[in-house]
Scaffold this active site. Structure first.
Site, PDB file in Angstrom:
ATOM      1  N   THR A   1      -8.281   6.872  -2.744  1.00  0.00           N
ATOM      2  CA  THR A   1      -9.624   6.408  -3.061  1.00  0.00           C
ATOM      3  C   THR A   1     -10.635   7.528  -2.846  1.00  0.00           C
ATOM      4  O   THR A   1     -11.718   7.508  -3.439  1.00  0.00           O
ATOM      5  CB  THR A   1     -10.034   5.198  -2.192  1.00  0.00           C
TER       6      THR A   1
ATOM      7  N   HIS B   1       0.787  -1.237   0.000  1.00  0.00           N
ATOM      8  CA  HIS B   1       0.000   0.000   0.000  1.00  0.00           C
ATOM      9  C   HIS B   1       0.809   1.271   0.000  1.00  0.00           C
ATOM     10  O   HIS B   1       0.233   2.356  -0.014  1.00  0.00           O
ATOM     11  CB  HIS B   1      -0.946   0.027   1.208  1.00  0.00           C
TER      12      HIS B   1
ATOM     13  N   LYS C   1      -8.790  14.014   3.936  1.00  0.00           N
ATOM     14  CA  LYS C   1      -7.925  12.827   3.952  1.00  0.00           C
ATOM     15  C   LYS C   1      -7.067  12.952   5.192  1.00  0.00           C
ATOM     16  O   LYS C   1      -7.055  14.003   5.836  1.00  0.00           O
ATOM     17  CB  LYS C   1      -7.064  12.752   2.690  1.00  0.00           C
ATOM     18  N   ARG C   2      -6.347  11.887   5.540  1.00  0.00           N
ATOM     19  CA  ARG C   2      -5.439  11.999   6.674  1.00  0.00           C
ATOM     20  C   ARG C   2      -4.479  13.168   6.454  1.00  0.00           C
ATOM     21  O   ARG C   2      -4.090  13.463   5.318  1.00  0.00           O
ATOM     22  CB  ARG C   2      -4.647  10.698   6.850  1.00  0.00           C
TER      23      ARG C   2
ATOM     24  N   LYS D   1     -14.228   8.681  -4.979  1.00  0.00           N
ATOM     25  CA  LYS D   1     -15.558   9.030  -4.447  1.00  0.00           C
ATOM     26  C   LYS D   1     -16.000  10.379  -4.990  1.00  0.00           C
ATOM     27  O   LYS D   1     -17.161  10.559  -5.375  1.00  0.00           O
ATOM     28  CB  LYS D   1     -15.520   9.088  -2.914  1.00  0.00           C
TER      29      LYS D   1
ATOM     30  N   LYS E   1       0.706  14.393   1.462  1.00  0.00           N
ATOM     31  CA  LYS E   1      -0.570  14.743   0.837  1.00  0.00           C
ATOM     32  C   LYS E   1      -0.690  16.255   0.593  1.00  0.00           C
ATOM     33  O   LYS E   1      -1.576  16.715  -0.115  1.00  0.00           O
ATOM     34  CB  LYS E   1      -1.732  14.241   1.704  1.00  0.00           C
TER      35      LYS E   1
HETATM   36  C1  LIG Z   1     -12.046   7.410   1.392  1.00  0.00           C
HETATM   37  C2  LIG Z   1     -11.595   7.743   2.739  1.00  0.00           C
HETATM   38  C3  LIG Z   1     -10.234   7.905   3.024  1.00  0.00           C
HETATM   39  C4  LIG Z   1      -9.158   7.807   1.958  1.00  0.00           C
HETATM   40  O1  LIG Z   1      -8.974   9.096   1.396  1.00  0.00           O
HETATM   41  P1  LIG Z   1      -7.697   9.451   0.497  1.00  0.00           P
HETATM   42  O2  LIG Z   1      -8.025  10.800  -0.038  1.00  0.00           O
HETATM   43  O3  LIG Z   1      -7.617   8.428  -0.573  1.00  0.00           O
HETATM   44  O4  LIG Z   1      -6.514   9.468   1.386  1.00  0.00           O
HETATM   45  C5  LIG Z   1      -9.865   8.211   4.306  1.00  0.00           C
HETATM   46  N1  LIG Z   1     -10.770   8.351   5.290  1.00  0.00           N
HETATM   47  C6  LIG Z   1     -12.096   8.222   5.058  1.00  0.00           C
HETATM   48  C7  LIG Z   1     -13.051   8.420   6.175  1.00  0.00           C
HETATM   49  C8  LIG Z   1     -12.551   7.902   3.782  1.00  0.00           C
HETATM   50  O5  LIG Z   1     -13.866   7.754   3.579  1.00  0.00           O
END
Ligand SMILES: *Cc1c(COP(=O)(O)O)cnc(C)c1O
Length: 833
Positions: free
Chosen positions: A675, A376, A567-568, A679, A573
């Site tokens: 991911t 990952h 995101k985190r 979305k 990032k």
């Molecule tokens: C989809 C999702 C992530 C992943 O987000 P990235 O932008 O790909 O890092 C992290 N936390 C939550 C709650 C999510 O729904």
């Protein structure tokens, strides 16, 4: 197993018939009333939301468990191959909406509740998120098992039932404050405890070698401190297809005799303390995303998951097939979600040899043809290593097996590359020099028949860089499986207005065949359709504006561009790049450079690991900039900035349908896939992003004209690195220079001297690994392009439609088909319920 759970009675066979429960509103009302009035014994006087929620959850759960039993029977009858998804994290979020959608009970549930003068949405909101994960990796596991159930693949998830999930984030004075998340406090109606499948997991002790009658050596791992693993099953329903798979989560418990011994010797308190030590194993999720932890308790958790799950699977094998493991590998497959459960490689060897009497060769043949590993991340700080000393103390037998695996592996390497000492050292599972370490990624690669990355670029970089030696040895093991998300949760459920419009236009096949969305392309320039598309987006923006108002006290104007990065919080990032752009916009406004400026609402959300000082500083900076911007009368409606606290799955369900612009701005080569980007795309947001992770594939699918690209490529990042000079870039970029001046002058410090010095030092350093400054100019230009296009409403809406229409490949249904075709090779089973 406690004798209480032994099979003693022989009741009438009809006891085992699975009753088909009614699926109409009358049947739901009947069950709801019984749960509420009888089972939960609620009386007039007060109708607390909790009991109403519980009654509906139990009503739905009955329908899920019936299907779950039936699905399990069908798998057993067919004696089909089974895959097991081993993951330390399953970021499930809420279960109720998903249950209703996948059971096909949306209309009937709403009708039933209306008849009882209740509101479905209110009950949905009562549910506490199951936050058993950090971010992308854990959410991926949740999307995967959803798609497996929808595809009717016999896949079981195995994870840990953490008492405390991901912490709750509060913002106090601009700082992140962590609160424990006791998510099980009010009970969890979606789980079923299965004490009859309790397993025993060994820790500590030592090994003894005893000759057997046949002259072989048998290894006994003795004097151990055992911990019980108690399983809890969660139903994972497919989409309206009768399949309900299982997610089995382990809780740690103390063994009886352990307590008894101490109790008999009079040390009652020690007995209780020992119980605590055992139960600690599943107490809390480590809140580190993309960085390893190195704590002994974490290794305990990993072994606990691997051992309990494999014992459970082998027990099932023995009850159904007896002690012959001849075709075990034909019928079983294990997918390792990152290196976290990788100790399973050695544990399966131990169980097959020490517990089931197989020899090394046979055990290795089975292990190395059933294990598959998903990587990952390329970030070196995330690569798991365990000190050999600690490992040997905690898992002496497992360490012996790892050494033997390594010895045999290194012989293979030496045969292939005679005399190449350096290569042996690089590839060894044991890292020498300094404190000896077990390299978990190497164990995973050696023990697996398949190794995959999670986006095209990422999988290429694995072969080129991190795992190059292994790729040379075993090119056939390497493959790519681009991530996805489930459109059931991330479009059908979370965006009902848009879903209805899509279904009215192209039918509802997209719910299980996401590439059907391609048909929307024909409507991208259809005025009437555009109008409806826009109306749905606007309603979603109003819903998010309310959430922002309620949690941050800031007014978002739904007509403004919603520019979102959730995101985190991590340096790679680059939330920092985003906030620098916000400061740039603020600076433009203050200078009166606002001609044709597009009003923007910028939203940040995400948790920082509690020990990640820089990430927490970045949160503080975002909050300080937000309060300066939002309270400046010169700024007005042109710019609003918020940090939405406690970003989690249920928050994302409100956020992604409302986004205009999705920020995917990591340094190229650092984000494995992402991911969140998928979305947003699915829900019709435009991406502003670098050529990183799955962004590349998103842009390929959407078309370059429907994506705001900026920044260095991965190759350019590597090339620039040796001569990178951020101060020079700043001095030659007037916009950036003013931004840095504002920061350096303490404009956002709010009386805290030096509050952001570390941040400034980091991004102005020639050694900044994230090269934020290098991409600033290009980022500002891309932002400007986005702002201009946004003013051309028709064009923007058409682009929004094009993004959604081309998001088909980012369904985890596609991802799971690929895992199944290339790795698992399972037969789809329809339980016909
Ligand atoms: C989809 C999702 C992530 C992943 O987000 P990235 O932008 O790909 O890092 C992290 N936390 C939550 C709650 C999510 O729904």
């Amino acid at each position: 197993m406690s004798p209480r759970y032994a099979c003693t009675a022989n009741p009438a066979p009809e006891l085992f018939n699975t009753e088909k429960l009614g699926m109409n509103s009358d049947a739901l009302i009947k069950d709801f009333k019984r749960y509420y009035g009888t089972h939960l014994a609620q009386d007039k006087g007060c109708a607390s939301g909790h009991y109403l929620y519980s009654s509906l959850a139990l009503t739905l759960r009955d329908r899920l468990f019936n299907r779950m039993k039936h699905t399990k029977h069908t798998y057993a009858e067919k004696q089909c191959k089974h895959a097991y998804y081993l993951s330390m994290e399953f970021l499930m979020g809420r279960a109720m909406g998903n249950a209703v959608l996948n059971l096909g009970l949306e209309k009937e549930t709403t009708k039933a509740l209306n008849e009882l003068h209740l509101n479905f949405e209110d009950l949905i909101e009562m549910e506490h998120d199951a936050g058993l994960g950090n971010g992308g990796l854990g959410r991926l596991a949740a999307c995967f098992i959803d798609s497996c159930a929808t595809l009717q693949l016999p896949v079981t998830g195995y994870g840990l039932r953490y008492e405390y999930g991901m912490f709750q984030q509060r913002i106090e004075n601009g700082f992140q404050v962590e609160k424990p998340d006791h998510w099980l406090q009010d009970g969890n109606p979606w789980e079923l405890e299965r004490p009859e499948f309790t397993q025993r997991v060994k820790f500590g002790g030592h090994t003894e070698y005893h000759p057997t009658d046949s002259g072989d050596m048998k290894v006994h791992w003795v004097n151990t401190n055992d911990v019980l693993a108690i399983p809890f099953d969660l139903p994972i329903p497919g989409y309206q297809n009768g399949t309900v798979n299982v997610l089995r989560l382990w809780k740690a418990g103390a063994t009886d005799e352990f307590n008894l011994e101490d109790f008999n010797s009079g040390s009652y308190t020690e007995a209780v303390a020992a119980k605590n030590e055992a139960e600690n194993i599943s107490m809390v999720l480590y809140p580190n995303d993309a960085s390893e932890n190195g704590k002994e308790l974490r290794l305990r958790q990993q072994y606990f998951l691997a051992s309990a799950s494999l014992q459970d699977i082998l027990d099932y094998w023995v009850t159904t097939h007896g002690e012959s493991f001849d075709n075990f590998a034909e019928k079983n497959c294990f997918q390792l979600n990152d290196t976290h459960p990788t100790v399973a490689v050695a544990e399966l060897m131990r169980l097959l040899m020490d517990e089931h009497g197989l020899g090394w060769e046979k055990a290795w043949e089975i292990t190395s043809s059933t294990m598959a590993y998903t990587n990952h991340t390329l970030l070196p700080e995330a690569l798991e290593r365990w000190p050999v000393n600690m490992f040997g103390r905690l898992l002496p037998r497992i360490l012996e097996i790892i050494y033997e695996i390594n010895a045999r592996f290194l012989r293979e390497v030496a045969t292939r590359w005679p005399g190449d000492k350096a290569r042996l050292a690089r590839m060894s599972i044991i890292e020498e020099g300094g404190e000896k370490q077990v390299r978990m990624a190497h164990l995973a690669i050696v023990g697996s028949f398949s190794i995959n990355g999670v986006a095209a670029l990422h999988s290429e970089l694995l072969k080129k860089g991190l795992f190059h030696d292994f790729y040379e040895l075993w090119p056939h093991k390497f493959n790519n499986k681009t991530n996805g998300v489930t459109q059931r949760r991330w479009l059908a459920w979370c965006n009902p207005d848009l879903s209805e419009l899509i279904t009215d236009t192209i039918g509802d096949n997209w719910i299980t065949q996401l590439t059907e969305l391609k048909k929307l392309e024909a409507y991208a320039h259809d005025k009437a359709f555009q109008k409806k598309w826009h109306a749905a987006k606007l309603a979603n923006k109003q819903r998010l504006a309310k959430l922002v108002k309620d949690s941050c006290g800031v007014e978002f104007n739904p007509e403004a561009m919603f520019d979102i990065q959730v995101k985190r919080i991590h340096e790679y990032k680059r939330q920092l790049l985003n906030i620098l752009h916000v400061i740039h916009l603020y600076d433009r406004i203050k200078r009166g450079d606002t001609k044709n400026m597009t009003p923007r609402c910028v939203l940040f959300g995400g948790k920082a690991a509690p020990g990640y000082v820089m990430a927490k500083r970045i949160i503080k900076l975002i909050n300080n900039v937000a309060s300066t911007v939002n309270n400046d009368p010169d700024v007005g409606d042109l710019l609003k900035v918020v940090f939405l606290p406690n970003y989690q799955v249920s928050a994302m369900e409100v956020i992604c349908p409302a986004a205009d612009l999705s920020e995917q701005i990591s340094t190229a080569g650092k984000e494995a896939s992402g991911t969140g980007n998928m979305k947003f795309m699915m829900n019709g947001a435009m991406t502003i992003g670098t050529l990183d992770g799955a962004n590349i594939e998103i842009r390929d699918e959407a078309g370059a004209e429907n994506f705001f690209l900026f920044g260095l490529t991965e190759d350019e990042v590597t090339e620039l690195k040796p001569t990178y000079n951020p101060r020079f870039i700043i001095d030659n970029d007037a916009d950036l220079k003013r931004v840095v001046n504002l920061l350096e002058s303490g404009h956002f410090n709010q009386c805290e001297e030096g509050a952001f010095d570390d941040i400034i030092a980091a991004f102005t350093s020639p050694n900044d690994p994230w090269m934020t400054v290098a991409d600033f100019h290009s980022y500002v230009e891309a932002q400007q392009r986005a702002a201009e296009v946004y003013q051309d409403k028709e064009r923007w809406i058409a682009m929004s439609i094009m993004n959604s229409a081309n998001s088909g490949m980012f369904s985890t249904d596609r991802t799971m088909e690929e895992y199944n075709n290339d790795i698992w090779k399972l037969e789809k089973i329809n339980p016909r319920f």
